[in-house]
Scaffold this motif. Structure first.
Motif, PDB file in Angstrom:
ATOM      1  N   SER A 247      19.301 -17.221 -71.078  1.00 43.85           N
ATOM      2  CA  SER A 247      20.530 -17.934 -70.724  1.00 43.85           C
ATOM      3  C   SER A 247      20.565 -19.328 -71.340  1.00 43.85           C
ATOM      4  O   SER A 247      21.609 -19.973 -71.347  1.00 43.85           O
ATOM      5  N   GLY A 248      19.436 -19.803 -71.839  1.00 43.41           N
ATOM      6  CA  GLY A 248      19.379 -21.112 -72.459  1.00 43.41           C
ATOM      7  C   GLY A 248      19.328 -22.252 -71.461  1.00 43.41           C
ATOM      8  O   GLY A 248      19.517 -23.404 -71.804  1.00 43.41           O
ATOM      9  N   SER A 249      19.074 -21.925 -70.202  1.00 38.69           N
ATOM     10  CA  SER A 249      19.017 -22.969 -69.175  1.00 38.69           C
ATOM     11  C   SER A 249      17.880 -22.675 -68.225  1.00 38.69           C
ATOM     12  O   SER A 249      17.634 -21.531 -67.872  1.00 38.69           O
ATOM     13  N   ASP A 250      17.210 -23.733 -67.797  1.00 40.94           N
ATOM     14  CA  ASP A 250      16.161 -23.524 -66.799  1.00 40.94           C
ATOM     15  C   ASP A 250      16.717 -23.747 -65.396  1.00 40.94           C
ATOM     16  O   ASP A 250      15.976 -23.821 -64.437  1.00 40.94           O
ATOM     17  N   ARG A 251      18.038 -23.839 -65.287  1.00 37.69           N
ATOM     18  CA  ARG A 251      18.672 -24.047 -63.994  1.00 37.69           C
ATOM     19  C   ARG A 251      19.320 -22.769 -63.455  1.00 37.69           C
ATOM     20  O   ARG A 251      20.187 -22.830 -62.600  1.00 37.69           O
ATOM     21  N   SER A 252      18.944 -21.627 -63.965  1.00 42.55           N
ATOM     22  CA  SER A 252      19.484 -20.365 -63.475  1.00 42.55           C
ATOM     23  C   SER A 252      19.086 -20.146 -62.034  1.00 42.55           C
ATOM     24  O   SER A 252      17.992 -20.512 -61.618  1.00 42.55           O
ATOM     25  N   THR A 253      19.993 -19.544 -61.290  1.00 41.74           N
ATOM     26  CA  THR A 253      19.716 -19.250 -59.895  1.00 41.74           C
ATOM     27  C   THR A 253      19.585 -17.745 -59.700  1.00 41.74           C
ATOM     28  O   THR A 253      19.926 -16.964 -60.592  1.00 41.74           O
ATOM     29  N   LEU A 254      19.158 -17.364 -58.543  1.00 39.63           N
ATOM     30  CA  LEU A 254      19.067 -15.950 -58.216  1.00 39.63           C
ATOM     31  C   LEU A 254      20.456 -15.308 -58.268  1.00 39.63           C
ATOM     32  O   LEU A 254      20.618 -14.174 -58.712  1.00 39.63           O
ATOM     33  N   GLY A 255      21.470 -16.042 -57.835  1.00 41.30           N
ATOM     34  CA  GLY A 255      22.851 -15.544 -57.912  1.00 41.30           C
ATOM     35  C   GLY A 255      23.252 -15.250 -59.342  1.00 41.30           C
ATOM     36  O   GLY A 255      23.951 -14.266 -59.613  1.00 41.30           O
ATOM     37  N   ASP A 256      22.833 -16.100 -60.292  1.00 44.27           N
ATOM     38  CA  ASP A 256      23.121 -15.862 -61.705  1.00 44.27           C
ATOM     39  C   ASP A 256      22.515 -14.539 -62.158  1.00 44.27           C
ATOM     40  O   ASP A 256      23.135 -13.772 -62.892  1.00 44.27           O
ATOM     41  N   VAL A 257      21.299 -14.276 -61.727  1.00 47.42           N
ATOM     42  CA  VAL A 257      20.618 -13.040 -62.104  1.00 47.42           C
ATOM     43  C   VAL A 257      21.364 -11.832 -61.552  1.00 47.42           C
ATOM     44  O   VAL A 257      21.607 -10.857 -62.270  1.00 47.42           O
ATOM     45  N   PHE A 258      21.768 -11.886 -60.277  1.00 44.21           N
ATOM     46  CA  PHE A 258      22.483 -10.761 -59.675  1.00 44.21           C
ATOM     47  C   PHE A 258      23.839 -10.548 -60.333  1.00 44.21           C
ATOM     48  O   PHE A 258      24.239  -9.414 -60.584  1.00 44.21           O
ATOM     49  N   ARG A 259      24.570 -11.626 -60.625  1.00 43.67           N
ATOM     50  CA  ARG A 259      25.869 -11.486 -61.294  1.00 43.67           C
ATOM     51  C   ARG A 259      25.702 -10.855 -62.669  1.00 43.67           C
ATOM     52  O   ARG A 259      26.487  -9.993 -63.074  1.00 43.67           O
ATOM     53  N   ALA A 260      24.687 -11.266 -63.395  1.00 40.10           N
ATOM     54  CA  ALA A 260      24.431 -10.700 -64.724  1.00 40.10           C
ATOM     55  C   ALA A 260      24.080  -9.216 -64.612  1.00 40.10           C
ATOM     56  O   ALA A 260      24.548  -8.398 -65.405  1.00 40.10           O
TER      57      ALA A 260
END
Length: 112
Positions: free
Chosen positions: A85-98
């Motif tokens: 994702s190019g960011s170290d600020r990804s959240t668990l929600g980001d992972v689930f949405r992806a």
């Protein structure tokens, strides 16, 4: 490392790591969900990836975990996502949405 279940008990599974070397996967380390009867989920001869979580030299005991391997796999997947994702600020929600978006795209592709 992989180990082969050689015997089941009410408190876990004895696993052969190498010839003459056995360890114990305590019932709490068999899976992420609670397992009351290991014999309902496992049988002698089953081979699983596992992680050594404890070694007691004096007592010659090896503690193993199948659950820890699954947790490590999740962490690895999460780290891969963060890097892609190019960011170290990804959240668990980001992972689930992806994951949901990928599943929806695959479902749409299967319909066509």
């Amino acid at each position: 490392m992989e180990g082969k279940i050689v015997r089941l008990t009410t408190f876990g599974a004895f696993v052969e790591l190498a010839e003459g070397v056995e360890g114990l996967v305590h019932v709490s380390e068999l899976d992420e969900k609670r397992i009351d009867r290991p014999e309902d989920h496992f049988k002698p001869g089953d081979v699983f990836p596992m992680k050594i979580i404890k070694v007691q030299d004096g007592e010659k005991k090896i503690g193993l975990s199948i659950r820890a391997v699954k947790a490590d796999e999740f962490q690895k997947d999460f780290q891969t996502y963060r890097e892609s994702s190019g960011s170290d600020r990804s959240t668990l929600g980001d992972v689930f949405r992806a994951a949901q978006a990928a599943a929806a795209a695959k479902e749409k592709q299967d319909e066509e």
